[in-house]
Design a protein around this motif. Structure first.
Motif, PDB file in Angstrom:
ATOM      1  N   SER A  92      48.707 115.927  62.059  1.00  0.00           N
ATOM      2  CA  SER A  92      48.783 114.982  62.845  1.00  0.00           C
ATOM      3  C   SER A  92      49.548 113.443  61.308  1.00  0.00           C
ATOM      4  O   SER A  92      48.556 113.994  60.728  1.00  0.00           O
ATOM      5  CB  SER A  92      48.165 114.089  63.567  1.00  0.00           C
ATOM      6  N   TYR A  93      50.878 112.935  61.742  1.00  0.00           N
ATOM      7  CA  TYR A  93      51.096 111.770  61.075  1.00  0.00           C
ATOM      8  C   TYR A  93      51.439 110.910  61.360  1.00  0.00           C
ATOM      9  O   TYR A  93      52.609 111.247  62.691  1.00  0.00           O
ATOM     10  CB  TYR A  93      51.592 112.912  59.854  1.00  0.00           C
ATOM     11  N   VAL A 106      53.038 111.145  65.138  1.00  0.00           N
ATOM     12  CA  VAL A 106      53.279 112.043  65.873  1.00  0.00           C
ATOM     13  C   VAL A 106      52.128 113.879  65.701  1.00  0.00           C
ATOM     14  O   VAL A 106      51.396 113.697  64.780  1.00  0.00           O
ATOM     15  CB  VAL A 106      54.575 113.006  65.195  1.00  0.00           C
ATOM     16  N   ARG A 107      52.262 114.739  66.381  1.00  0.00           N
ATOM     17  CA  ARG A 107      51.217 115.607  66.426  1.00  0.00           C
ATOM     18  C   ARG A 107      51.637 117.089  66.787  1.00  0.00           C
ATOM     19  O   ARG A 107      52.349 117.258  67.494  1.00  0.00           O
ATOM     20  CB  ARG A 107      50.121 115.268  67.546  1.00  0.00           C
ATOM     21  N   LEU A 108      51.736 117.924  65.404  1.00  0.00           N
ATOM     22  CA  LEU A 108      52.374 118.980  65.422  1.00  0.00           C
ATOM     23  C   LEU A 108      51.168 120.471  65.533  1.00  0.00           C
ATOM     24  O   LEU A 108      49.913 120.230  65.645  1.00  0.00           O
ATOM     25  CB  LEU A 108      52.811 119.421  64.390  1.00  0.00           C
ATOM     26  N   PRO A 139      47.121 111.333  53.413  1.00  0.00           N
ATOM     27  CA  PRO A 139      45.333 112.334  54.878  1.00  0.00           C
ATOM     28  C   PRO A 139      45.943 113.501  55.047  1.00  0.00           C
ATOM     29  O   PRO A 139      47.364 113.741  56.072  1.00  0.00           O
ATOM     30  CB  PRO A 139      45.274 110.887  55.664  1.00  0.00           C
ATOM     31  N   GLY A 140      44.864 114.596  55.296  1.00  0.00           N
ATOM     32  CA  GLY A 140      44.991 115.763  56.615  1.00  0.00           C
ATOM     33  C   GLY A 140      45.721 116.580  55.844  1.00  0.00           C
ATOM     34  O   GLY A 140      45.873 117.335  56.599  1.00  0.00           O
ATOM     35  N   VAL A 141      45.981 116.477  54.715  1.00  0.00           N
ATOM     36  CA  VAL A 141      46.783 117.466  54.223  1.00  0.00           C
ATOM     37  C   VAL A 141      46.696 119.713  54.654  1.00  0.00           C
ATOM     38  O   VAL A 141      45.849 118.829  54.616  1.00  0.00           O
ATOM     39  CB  VAL A 141      47.370 117.503  52.350  1.00  0.00           C
ATOM     40  N   ILE A 142      47.860 120.034  53.972  1.00  0.00           N
ATOM     41  CA  ILE A 142      47.440 121.260  55.351  1.00  0.00           C
ATOM     42  C   ILE A 142      47.346 122.815  54.206  1.00  0.00           C
ATOM     43  O   ILE A 142      47.049 123.748  54.074  1.00  0.00           O
ATOM     44  CB  ILE A 142      48.368 122.604  55.833  1.00  0.00           C
TER      45      ILE A 142
END
Length: 326
Positions: free
Chosen positions: A215-216, A295-297, A69-72
């Motif tokens: 985030s992941y 974890v939030r980048l 999910p949420g790939v950039i």
């Protein structure tokens, strides 16, 4: 143009290392001082490796920035394409035989002797040459030497300098595609305290104006895969009993280079959006990052060509970084 052979690269590395060698420290055992002297005056270790397309694909299909999910939105690189920034970390795997690994399972090529037995990845930097790239499927040469070792209280910092060149044979002095400083910190074998989550430390988040985030949640299969890809036997990434009872962590520790790679991925995506390239990345681990917690980048607004970046977990900054775009 002046070219350097493998032998001349080794000679240059030896001279440079001597000029930067650490001076003896009165508080450390003689054996440690002698080890520092040997390490910092030795010629570079020169190795070749193949940028294996399958290994490159396995890494890309493991990184949370590219799968799940949420790939950039980063394109998968294949045979003949440029190796994505920081993906060189799966190359040049440790050479230590199984029976020579440290008690913690780590490779020992650059490990400090007793009493400095607790190893962590402390930080480093990547420089990416705008006119040189490593390509998937190609041969790469790596030169590694240790220009300095620092001692601070009960900690010993080993700084490796690595230069990666496309191909093998002779190279011009500035032919490197990637230049890296890799720093490990070794602590003395301190008494283990009961592991707990603990309250947020002084490294709490201060980045409130992030322009890009990702985030992941790191999982144990992710840690297993990254350990396998980097040939890393360090027990803090897979052995919960060791991690808790010997090293005093509350749970499995996420690899420092994995966190730095994910931050590099985010920086590279931002550079791509801007029509720019990532040319330098400096980072420092400030607190351990653990499995099974989000974890939030984050990246702040660009200032003078640089992005300030963080990796945050439970209100703590696990890594700080600066990415330079050009």
């Amino acid at each position: 143009m002046r070219h350097l052979s493998i032998a001349s690269l080794a000679r240059r590395g030896r001279i440079g290392a001597r000029s930067l060698a650490s001076s003896p420290h009165p508080a450390v055992p003689l054996s440690v001082s002698q080890w520092i002297e040997t390490l910092t005056t030795s010629p570079p270790v020169l190795l070749t490796d193949h940028v294996d397309p399958q290994r490159a694909k396995h890494l890309q299909r493991t990184l949370p920035t590219r799968v799940g999910p949420g790939v950039i939105g980063l394109k998968e690189a294949g045979l003949g394409d440029a190796l994505p920034p920081a993906h060189h970390l799966v190359l040049f795997q440790p050479q230590t035989p199984l029976d020579k690994l440290g008690p913690d399972g780590s490779s020992t090529e650059y490990n400090a002797p007793a009493p400095y037995l607790r190893r962590m990845w402390a930080g480093g930097s990547f420089h990416f040459n705008r006119s040189k790239q490593l390509t998937i499927g190609s041969i790469v040469t790596e030169s590694t030497h240790v220009p300095k070792v620092e001692i601070k209280k009960d900690m010993l910092f080993v700084h490796q300098e690595k230069k990666l060149y496309g191909g093998q044979g002779e190279f011009a002095p500035d032919d490197w595609a990637v230049k890296e400083i890799r720093t490990h910190v070794f602590r003395t074998n301190v008494e283990v305290k009961r592991a707990s989550g603990g309250a947020p430390s002084s490294t709490v988040s201060t980045m409130s104006s992030s322009t890009h985030t990702f985030s992941y949640t790191p999982s144990s299969p992710l840690l297993f895969r990254y350990s396998a890809l980097t040939y890393n036997g360090h027990k803090i990434h897979y052995d919960r009993d060791w991690t808790r009872n010997v090293e005093g962590h509350p749970d499995l520790v996420v690899h420092g280079p994995l966190t730095s790679t994910l931050l590099v991925e985010l920086a590279a995506r931002i550079a791509e959006e801007k029509g720019r390239r990532l040319v330098q990345f400096d980072y420092r681990a400030t607190s351990p990052v653990y499995v099974d917690k989000e974890v939030r980048l984050s990246a702040g607004a660009e200032s003078e060509g640089c992005l300030d970046m963080t990796a945050e977990q439970d209100g703590r900054i696990g890594m700080r970084a600066t990415a330079r775009l050009a």
